[in-house]
Design a protein around this motif. Structure first.
Motif, PDB file in Angstrom:
ATOM      1  N   PRO A 274     -52.253  38.120  22.877  1.00  0.00           N
ATOM      2  CA  PRO A 274     -51.328  39.242  23.042  1.00  0.00           C
ATOM      3  C   PRO A 274     -50.798  39.315  24.473  1.00  0.00           C
ATOM      4  CG  PRO A 274     -53.382  39.930  21.983  1.00  0.00           C
ATOM      5  CD  PRO A 274     -53.612  38.565  22.541  1.00  0.00           C
ATOM      6  N   VAL A 275     -49.546  39.743  24.593  1.00  0.00           N
ATOM      7  CA  VAL A 275     -48.923  39.943  25.902  1.00  0.00           C
ATOM      8  C   VAL A 275     -48.819  41.451  26.109  1.00  0.00           C
ATOM      9  CG1 VAL A 275     -46.923  39.465  27.357  1.00  0.00           C
ATOM     10  CG2 VAL A 275     -47.609  37.816  25.596  1.00  0.00           C
ATOM     11  N   VAL A 276     -49.385  41.935  27.222  1.00  0.00           N
ATOM     12  CA  VAL A 276     -49.428  43.374  27.457  1.00  0.00           C
ATOM     13  C   VAL A 276     -48.849  43.694  28.832  1.00  0.00           C
ATOM     14  CG1 VAL A 276     -51.416  43.721  25.946  1.00  0.00           C
ATOM     15  CG2 VAL A 276     -51.777  43.264  28.380  1.00  0.00           C
ATOM     16  N   GLY A 277     -48.398  44.954  28.955  1.00  0.00           N
ATOM     17  CA  GLY A 277     -47.924  45.468  30.229  1.00  0.00           C
ATOM     18  C   GLY A 277     -48.923  46.452  30.800  1.00  0.00           C
ATOM     19  N   PRO A 278     -48.494  47.298  31.717  1.00  0.00           N
ATOM     20  CA  PRO A 278     -49.393  48.304  32.290  1.00  0.00           C
ATOM     21  C   PRO A 278     -49.971  49.215  31.210  1.00  0.00           C
ATOM     22  CG  PRO A 278     -47.380  48.130  33.582  1.00  0.00           C
ATOM     23  CD  PRO A 278     -47.158  47.312  32.340  1.00  0.00           C
ATOM     24  N   GLU A 279     -51.222  49.615  31.396  1.00  0.00           N
ATOM     25  CA  GLU A 279     -51.934  50.511  30.473  1.00  0.00           C
ATOM     26  C   GLU A 279     -51.989  49.936  29.055  1.00  0.00           C
ATOM     27  OE1 GLU A 279     -50.076  54.299  30.724  1.00  0.00           O
ATOM     28  OE2 GLU A 279     -50.800  54.717  32.761  1.00  0.00           O
ATOM     29  N   ASP A 280     -52.134  48.617  28.971  1.00  0.00           N
ATOM     30  CA  ASP A 280     -52.269  47.929  27.687  1.00  0.00           C
ATOM     31  C   ASP A 280     -51.078  48.141  26.757  1.00  0.00           C
ATOM     32  OD1 ASP A 280     -54.719  46.800  28.269  1.00  0.00           O
ATOM     33  OD2 ASP A 280     -55.840  48.548  27.577  1.00  0.00           O
ATOM     34  N   ARG A 281     -49.916  48.386  27.326  1.00  0.00           N
ATOM     35  CA  ARG A 281     -48.718  48.538  26.507  1.00  0.00           C
ATOM     36  C   ARG A 281     -48.373  47.188  25.873  1.00  0.00           C
ATOM     37  NH1 ARG A 281     -46.540  52.921  24.483  1.00  0.00           N
ATOM     38  NH2 ARG A 281     -47.023  53.941  26.479  1.00  0.00           N
ATOM     39  N   PHE A 282     -48.283  47.159  24.535  1.00  0.00           N
ATOM     40  CA  PHE A 282     -48.058  45.900  23.816  1.00  0.00           C
ATOM     41  C   PHE A 282     -46.618  45.443  23.982  1.00  0.00           C
ATOM     42  CE2 PHE A 282     -46.765  43.643  19.927  1.00  0.00           C
ATOM     43  CZ  PHE A 282     -47.656  42.587  19.958  1.00  0.00           C
ATOM     44  N   LEU A 283     -46.456  44.171  24.359  1.00  0.00           N
ATOM     45  CA  LEU A 283     -45.123  43.594  24.552  1.00  0.00           C
ATOM     46  C   LEU A 283     -44.792  42.512  23.528  1.00  0.00           C
ATOM     47  CD1 LEU A 283     -45.175  43.201  28.447  1.00  0.00           C
ATOM     48  CD2 LEU A 283     -44.270  45.106  27.105  1.00  0.00           C
ATOM     49  N   GLY A 284     -45.776  41.764  23.105  1.00  0.00           N
ATOM     50  CA  GLY A 284     -45.550  40.678  22.162  1.00  0.00           C
ATOM     51  C   GLY A 284     -46.822  39.876  21.972  1.00  0.00           C
ATOM     52  N   VAL A 285     -46.717  38.783  21.274  1.00  0.00           N
ATOM     53  CA  VAL A 285     -47.879  37.940  21.038  1.00  0.00           C
ATOM     54  C   VAL A 285     -47.445  36.476  21.081  1.00  0.00           C
ATOM     55  CG1 VAL A 285     -47.621  37.993  18.528  1.00  0.00           C
ATOM     56  CG2 VAL A 285     -49.871  37.534  19.514  1.00  0.00           C
ATOM     57  N   ILE A 286     -48.320  35.637  21.611  1.00  0.00           N
ATOM     58  CA  ILE A 286     -48.054  34.199  21.687  1.00  0.00           C
ATOM     59  C   ILE A 286     -49.014  33.490  20.745  1.00  0.00           C
ATOM     60  CG2 ILE A 286     -48.020  32.163  23.166  1.00  0.00           C
ATOM     61  CD1 ILE A 286     -47.516  33.984  25.541  1.00  0.00           C
ATOM     62  N   PHE A 287     -48.464  32.670  19.844  1.00  0.00           N
ATOM     63  CA  PHE A 287     -49.254  31.783  19.020  1.00  0.00           C
ATOM     64  C   PHE A 287     -49.124  30.371  19.575  1.00  0.00           C
ATOM     65  CE2 PHE A 287     -48.080  35.206  16.018  1.00  0.00           C
ATOM     66  CZ  PHE A 287     -49.366  35.636  15.694  1.00  0.00           C
ATOM     67  N   ALA A 335     -50.021  46.566  12.999  1.00  0.00           N
ATOM     68  CA  ALA A 335     -50.851  47.487  12.224  1.00  0.00           C
ATOM     69  C   ALA A 335     -51.329  48.603  13.140  1.00  0.00           C
ATOM     70  CB  ALA A 335     -52.034  46.739  11.610  1.00  0.00           C
ATOM     71  N   THR A 336     -51.864  49.639  12.526  1.00  0.00           N
ATOM     72  CA  THR A 336     -52.553  50.698  13.255  1.00  0.00           C
ATOM     73  C   THR A 336     -54.029  50.613  12.894  1.00  0.00           C
ATOM     74  OG1 THR A 336     -52.361  52.364  11.510  1.00  0.00           O
ATOM     75  CG2 THR A 336     -50.493  52.137  13.020  1.00  0.00           C
ATOM     76  N   PRO A 337     -54.885  51.292  13.629  1.00  0.00           N
ATOM     77  CA  PRO A 337     -56.311  51.249  13.266  1.00  0.00           C
ATOM     78  C   PRO A 337     -56.583  51.709  11.838  1.00  0.00           C
ATOM     79  CG  PRO A 337     -56.059  52.098  15.486  1.00  0.00           C
ATOM     80  CD  PRO A 337     -54.675  51.996  14.911  1.00  0.00           C
ATOM     81  N   GLU A 338     -55.699  52.544  11.277  1.00  0.00           N
ATOM     82  CA  GLU A 338     -55.916  53.078   9.929  1.00  0.00           C
ATOM     83  C   GLU A 338     -55.266  52.230   8.843  1.00  0.00           C
ATOM     84  OE1 GLU A 338     -54.606  55.006  12.460  1.00  0.00           O
ATOM     85  OE2 GLU A 338     -56.620  55.706  13.012  1.00  0.00           O
ATOM     86  N   THR A 339     -54.609  51.137   9.198  1.00  0.00           N
ATOM     87  CA  THR A 339     -53.953  50.299   8.181  1.00  0.00           C
ATOM     88  C   THR A 339     -54.995  49.700   7.237  1.00  0.00           C
ATOM     89  OG1 THR A 339     -52.143  49.726   9.676  1.00  0.00           O
ATOM     90  CG2 THR A 339     -52.521  48.260   7.802  1.00  0.00           C
ATOM     91  N   PRO A 340     -54.820  49.870   5.917  1.00  0.00           N
ATOM     92  CA  PRO A 340     -55.790  49.287   4.980  1.00  0.00           C
ATOM     93  C   PRO A 340     -55.779  47.756   5.045  1.00  0.00           C
ATOM     94  CG  PRO A 340     -54.388  50.928   3.906  1.00  0.00           C
ATOM     95  CD  PRO A 340     -53.781  50.651   5.233  1.00  0.00           C
ATOM     96  N   LEU A 359     -52.052  48.484  16.976  1.00  0.00           N
ATOM     97  CA  LEU A 359     -51.502  49.344  18.027  1.00  0.00           C
ATOM     98  C   LEU A 359     -51.758  50.804  17.716  1.00  0.00           C
ATOM     99  CD1 LEU A 359     -47.987  47.658  18.465  1.00  0.00           C
ATOM    100  CD2 LEU A 359     -50.177  46.965  19.456  1.00  0.00           C
ATOM    101  N   GLN A 360     -51.856  51.570  18.784  1.00  0.00           N
ATOM    102  CA  GLN A 360     -51.947  53.031  18.666  1.00  0.00           C
ATOM    103  C   GLN A 360     -51.075  53.627  19.755  1.00  0.00           C
ATOM    104  OE1 GLN A 360     -55.885  54.868  19.182  1.00  0.00           O
ATOM    105  NE2 GLN A 360     -55.501  55.967  17.269  1.00  0.00           N
ATOM    106  N   ARG A 361     -49.984  54.253  19.319  1.00  0.00           N
ATOM    107  CA  ARG A 361     -48.984  54.803  20.236  1.00  0.00           C
ATOM    108  C   ARG A 361     -48.463  53.732  21.206  1.00  0.00           C
ATOM    109  NH1 ARG A 361     -52.777  58.964  19.835  1.00  0.00           N
ATOM    110  NH2 ARG A 361     -51.956  60.870  18.876  1.00  0.00           N
ATOM    111  N   GLY A 362     -48.237  52.545  20.684  1.00  0.00           N
ATOM    112  CA  GLY A 362     -47.665  51.481  21.480  1.00  0.00           C
ATOM    113  C   GLY A 362     -48.646  50.711  22.332  1.00  0.00           C
ATOM    114  N   ARG A 363     -49.897  51.137  22.346  1.00  0.00           N
ATOM    115  CA  ARG A 363     -50.907  50.456  23.166  1.00  0.00           C
ATOM    116  C   ARG A 363     -51.783  49.563  22.285  1.00  0.00           C
ATOM    117  NH1 ARG A 363     -50.064  55.263  25.875  1.00  0.00           N
ATOM    118  NH2 ARG A 363     -49.865  55.049  28.158  1.00  0.00           N
TER     119      ARG A 363
END
Length: 389
Positions: A274-287, A335-340, A359-363
């Motif tokens: 995963p690629v993240v910014g400040p405060e673990d803000r999700f930006l993208g993912v590298i495979f 997904a969110t933590p609650e995603t089945p 993710l949770q609120r973008g983080r």
């Protein structure tokens, strides 16, 4: 009141709701297709003096080719052969039957029968036959040339444009048949289609329920497989992403050099970062595939070998080395933590992704990898009753 309610449901929309992006994709595709075909057949360079350049049935063909490209009625054989046969029949009937109402009815009826026999049913072709039957003056001037231009020429152009547009927008047209290679380039059916049902059995199901015009064999296989996966996912309840996700993650920043990304893949034996910014803000993912794709693109762009392109991309001494944000993917599923878990199963089974960020609120809170999912299902199986006891 119940009778009225049932009647209203029966008269209501039969199609499920569609995402606005898909509606826009179809509309833009039809606009581009008809605009290009219009410029082609109206161009002075190819002026055939037909007087029937951009005929109305092309609009109906555009609906099928760009809005429902998986439909059997929208496939290239159906579109090109169906429209062309209908044009030939319409012209022939127009030349031999003087009475207008009989001429129109006979042209459309014969076209339908011949299209079915030739396995080339294309609904707009009925309008093609009707167009010819309603225009005896144009038919007298053009004769059977009408079937070639604008009908065949325009339909082929629409089909080619639909193929290009589908590829550019992530769709598949024409749809893949059972004997075609899968997304990995091998001859095995996609995992979601390994049902134990043969192509002949699936075809028999479609014919038995009179759905062969509405759905292809591969579509039926995919739907059955997706339904089985969904049902299997229900048996995992109440498991959610938070129960199985990896939490202690190896992440990179947007400006991390690609050479360091490659080192992390090798060191941690992982398939995604995963690629993240400040405060673990999700930006993208590298495979890992992103590295290969970037090197391949560079090899083609710079006209050099793949190995040389990969070495250049990983070269730490370059003035401006490639960075993580240049190769990361940003449009994948999340997904969110609650995603089945049931919602993640089809994604992993189809091979669309190797991991889904949570993710949770973008983080970024975690990531569910295929390994996590297999481990969760294996653990669940230990608690299932033995079916053979």
């Amino acid at each position: 009141m119940q009778i009225v309610a049932r009647l209203m449901r029966a008269l209501g929309p039969a199609l499920p709701a569609v995402h606005p992006v898909e509606a826009l994709r179809a509309g833009v595709g039809a606009f581009i297709g008809l605009a290009v075909v219009g410029m082609l057949v109206l161009s002075p360079v190819v002026d055939l003096q037909t007087g029937l350049y951009l005929i109305a049935p092309f609009g109906a063909s555009a609906v099928l080719l760009f809005a429902v490209p998986n439909a059997p009625l929208a496939q290239p054989w159906s579109a090109v052969v169906g429209n062309t046969l209908a044009a030939l029949i319409g012209v022939a009937v127009c030349m031999t039957v003087p009475e207008p109402a009989m001429r129109i009815a006979l042209a459309v009826g014969l076209s339908i029968a011949v299209m079915i026999l030739c396995r080339a049913v294309h609904p707009p072709a009925g309008a093609v036959a009707m167009t010819a039957a309603m225009n005896p003056e144009a038919v007298d001037r053009l004769g059977f040339w009408f079937a070639l231009a604008p009908v065949a020429l325009g339909t082929v152009a629409l089909v080619v444009l639909a193929m290009i547009y589908a590829r550019l927008t992530g769709r598949r047209y024409p749809f893949r048949h059972f004997e075609d290679r899968n997304a990995q380039g091998t001859t095995d059916p996609a995992s979601i289609q390994r049902l134990g049902l043969s192509e002949a059995e699936l075809t028999d199901l479609l014919e038995r329920y009179r759905q062969s015009f509405n759905m292809g064999v591969e579509d039926l296989a995919r739907l059955i497989g997706a339904a089985e996966l969904q049902a299997a996912g229900h048996r995992t309840s109440p498991m959610i992403a938070a129960d199985v996700m990896s939490r202690d993650l190896v992440t990179v920043a947007a400006d991390t050099p690609v050479s360091e990304v490659a080192d992390l893949f090798r060191r941690h034996k992982c398939t995604s970062l995963p690629v993240v910014g400040p405060e673990d803000r999700f930006l993208g993912v590298i495979f890992q595939m992103h590295l290969i794709d970037r090197a391949r693109d560079d090899a083609l762009r710079l006209n050099r070998g793949f190995g040389a392109a990969m070495a250049r991309m990983l070269d730490r001494s370059r003035d401006r080395p490639a960075q993580a944000h240049e190769i990361m993917g940003v449009a994948g599923p999340r997904a969110t933590p609650e995603t089945p878990i049931a919602a993640l199963l089809p994604l992993m089974a189809e091979g669309a992704v190797d991991a889904v960020p949570v993710l949770q609120r973008g983080r970024l809170r975690g990531i569910v990898t295929r390994t996590d999912l297999i481990a969760a299902l294996a653990k669940l199986s230990l608690h299932q009753p033995d079916q053979h006891s």
